[in-house]
Scaffold this motif. Structure first.
Motif, PDB file in Angstrom:
ATOM      1  N   UNK B  63      30.463   9.010  42.020  1.00 10.60           N
ATOM      2  CA  UNK B  63      30.832   7.876  42.855  1.00 10.60           C
ATOM      3  C   UNK B  63      29.547   7.156  43.216  1.00 10.60           C
ATOM      4  N   UNK B  64      29.636   6.071  43.967  1.00 10.47           N
ATOM      5  CA  UNK B  64      28.411   5.362  44.330  1.00 10.47           C
ATOM      6  C   UNK B  64      27.757   6.065  45.529  1.00 10.47           C
ATOM      7  N   UNK B  66      27.450   5.944  48.647  1.00 12.12           N
ATOM      8  CA  UNK B  66      28.186   6.300  49.863  1.00 12.12           C
ATOM      9  C   UNK B  66      29.007   7.576  49.707  1.00 12.12           C
ATOM     10  N   UNK B  67      29.369   7.907  48.479  1.00 18.57           N
ATOM     11  CA  UNK B  67      30.161   9.124  48.301  1.00 18.57           C
ATOM     12  C   UNK B  67      29.290  10.339  48.605  1.00 18.57           C
ATOM     13  N   UNK B  70      29.656  10.917  52.292  1.00 16.34           N
ATOM     14  CA  UNK B  70      30.965  11.533  52.548  1.00 16.34           C
ATOM     15  C   UNK B  70      30.958  13.012  52.145  1.00 16.34           C
TER      16      UNK B  70
END
Lengths: 366, 366
Positions: B63-64, B66-67, B70
């Protein structure tokens, strides 16, 4: 070091359309560039076309196919919701796991692997679930289920139940009509019949499902309310930055979808049917047995029973090392007793069929 | 239609290293191909080298950037855990939001934007938090914080507290020594100083943090236990399929990292410093004021105060339409009063500096 070039004839990823490869390598755009945003909008339009939906909220999520499954459950299921999952392969199994993590009361409807979903049994499992989930084309078994039948039956019974469909292996390989079929939420992957590298999860939500989404889901990355403000614009009409979109992958998806729509979805579906039939005929002529139930076999992904006395892994290894051809093993308990052969997207071609049949014949000595 | 080619001199994505572009367009490999798995292993080694860590669990998440944030909170925070977040920009703000969604008791330590993190204030915020989180290079403001100081102070005080670092804008642009600094968990993005398209989140976890991970996090997609079985092999040593890795993106990251390590991380860091200094000198010569606090300014991302009477958006639009140069606006409340100019990865070059200074001078009429 020399680059390796494989024929990817497993359950995905598959070789990409040349247009999709060119899109990946094109000059990179920023995620807020007006030219990129126009491309993202057009990508949404193209996804609507291949999926047969008018859903405003149709977009590529920034992750591989499985992130679509996660986004569906985290955004639309609340703790305690009854979720009926039709399980006829690995991806139905996975849906149960994901739904359970988000607190759903999961009602499993198990089927033998290789069989399609039995609509009546799904209906009988619970009178009014919040959500029913099913896989359109089970990647793990090569069987197709009748989503139109399921969706119609659900709508006739109850206006409340949402239908969620996994379209990872069907999108771009056969004709789909989500709106006609009554599917509310669907997700897919780019690396199979769309003929694009893995890395995005096309996702779509109907208006009636949207009205029932979780307002602040546990996830930030997959919070569709926040993502929607970037992709379709917020309530004020403006686009708000959420995360940096994977712009090269979106450009590639845009190009791959353009190729599919130029050819025309009916022609693309016919090409998949023709290639799949030629492969399945050829395999039977070699005396091999197909795994998925007759009448429900996918064209784009064929599952084959490994003949007795043959070591599945040895065959796959020889295909890879001597012919640069990748096919898949089976999934779950069928890991060593089934092969999976994909003819997806750019690989749904008769030349690939002959190449694979010829190589497999040599390796099996038939 | 003609392809647009931009100079991406905003806060990311930036133009990619030629090797990374070639990696993206190379023949696609399957996610279980032995050649791909060898490339994935080597990508882990290369990430360890640029990050200065021996962590076994060092991998690109699908993912990008930010993942990565998270994944850090969902895998390492339990409901009720005290999490101290140093907030000196947008990404610190976001950490609070994400940590809160996973039930953490968030203790915010707010700083004026543009300032580095005040280590003593972070220490004073709570005597024994489960986790302290800070951003190394704040993309929203262009300020660097001293992670070495923070990590050392935390280790001296308490063996229990984990340190989580956002390295999205620092990785590949300056020298980092996670292990020496005492950072337990870090994530990054590919689209800034690594010179690779957006789409992957490099991630690393120390052994002591790994021992304290959440056994079955709410997320399936980002369940590091499951992903670890694919990336580093399970307890039985075998690799278990989790999700289809974004193989083209991994190939591109592998190639981009190769380019960086061929040049050598100290030389790459020096190149970023030289380009950043030339830009910052040039901006000051034009009478512009820099936003981030002196002595804590990033070389790879420079924040500039928009002069009074100048419309920020008009300038950015003219740079884009007349010069095909993208720079960024500010973040949050500084959206229209700050510009962000990135010289990251392949763009950390003096030719880019002159191009940008020349164009900006014309547009501002200075």
């Amino acid at each position: 070091m020399a680059l390796v070039e494989r024929s990817l004839l497993g359950p995905g990823p598959s070789n990409t359309y040349p247009e999709a490869t060119a899109g990946l390598a094109a000059p990179l755009l920023g995620h807020l560039d007006p030219d990129f945003l126009a491309m993202l909008d057009e990508t949404g339009n193209r996804l609507r076309a291949v999926w047969g939906t008018e859903n405003l909220r149709t977009l590529p999520l920034s992750g591989t196919g499985s992130i679509g499954m996660e986004a569906a459950f985290v955004n639309f299921v609340r703790p305690g919701d009854v979720v009926v999952v039709a399980v006829n392969g690995l991806f139905g199994e996975r849906m149960c796991d994901v739904a359970d993590r988000y607190g759903a009361e999961v009602v499993r409807v198990d089927h033998p692997w290789g069989q399609p979903v039995d609509v009546q049994r799904v209906l009988d499992a619970h009178p009014s679930p919040a959500l029913v989930a099913a896989v359109h084309a089970e990647t793990s078994t090569g069987a197709r289920s009748d989503l139109k039948h399921l969706g119609t039956a659900l709508r006739e019974r109850d206006e409340r139940t949402l239908l969620l469909a996994d379209c990872v292996t069907s999108i771009g390989g056969e004709e789909i009509a989500l709106d006609d079929w009554g599917v509310d939420i669907a997700y897919a992957g780019t690396q199979k019949c769309l003929g694009v590298a893995p890395g995005l999860a096309p996702f779509t939500v109907s208006e009636r499902a949207w009205q029932r989404r979780v307002e602040r889901p546990t996830t930030w990355y997959l919070d569709l309310g926040l993502i929607g403000n970037y992709v379709t614009g917020g309530s004020s009409g403006g686009r708000a930055y959420h995360h940096t979109a994977p712009t090269a992958m979106v450009a590639s998806l845009h190009a791959g979808l353009g190729r599919i729509l130029d050819e025309g979805m009916p022609a693309v579906a016919a090409r998949h049917r023709e290639a799949g039939a030629a492969l399945q005929d050829g395999l039977r002529e070699m005396g091999l047995e197909l795994f998925a139930s007759e009448g429900h076999r996918l064209s784009q992904l064929t599952s084959v029973v490994v003949p007795e006395g043959v070591n599945s892994g040895d065959v796959r290894k020889r295909l890879l090392t001597d012919y640069d051809i990748e096919i898949g093993g089976g999934a779950g308990q069928y890991a060593n007793s089934v092969w999976r052969i994909g003819l997806m997207g750019h690989n749904a071609r008769l030349d690939r069929v002959e190449m694979l049949l010829g190589a497999l014949k040599r390796v099996l000595g038939r």
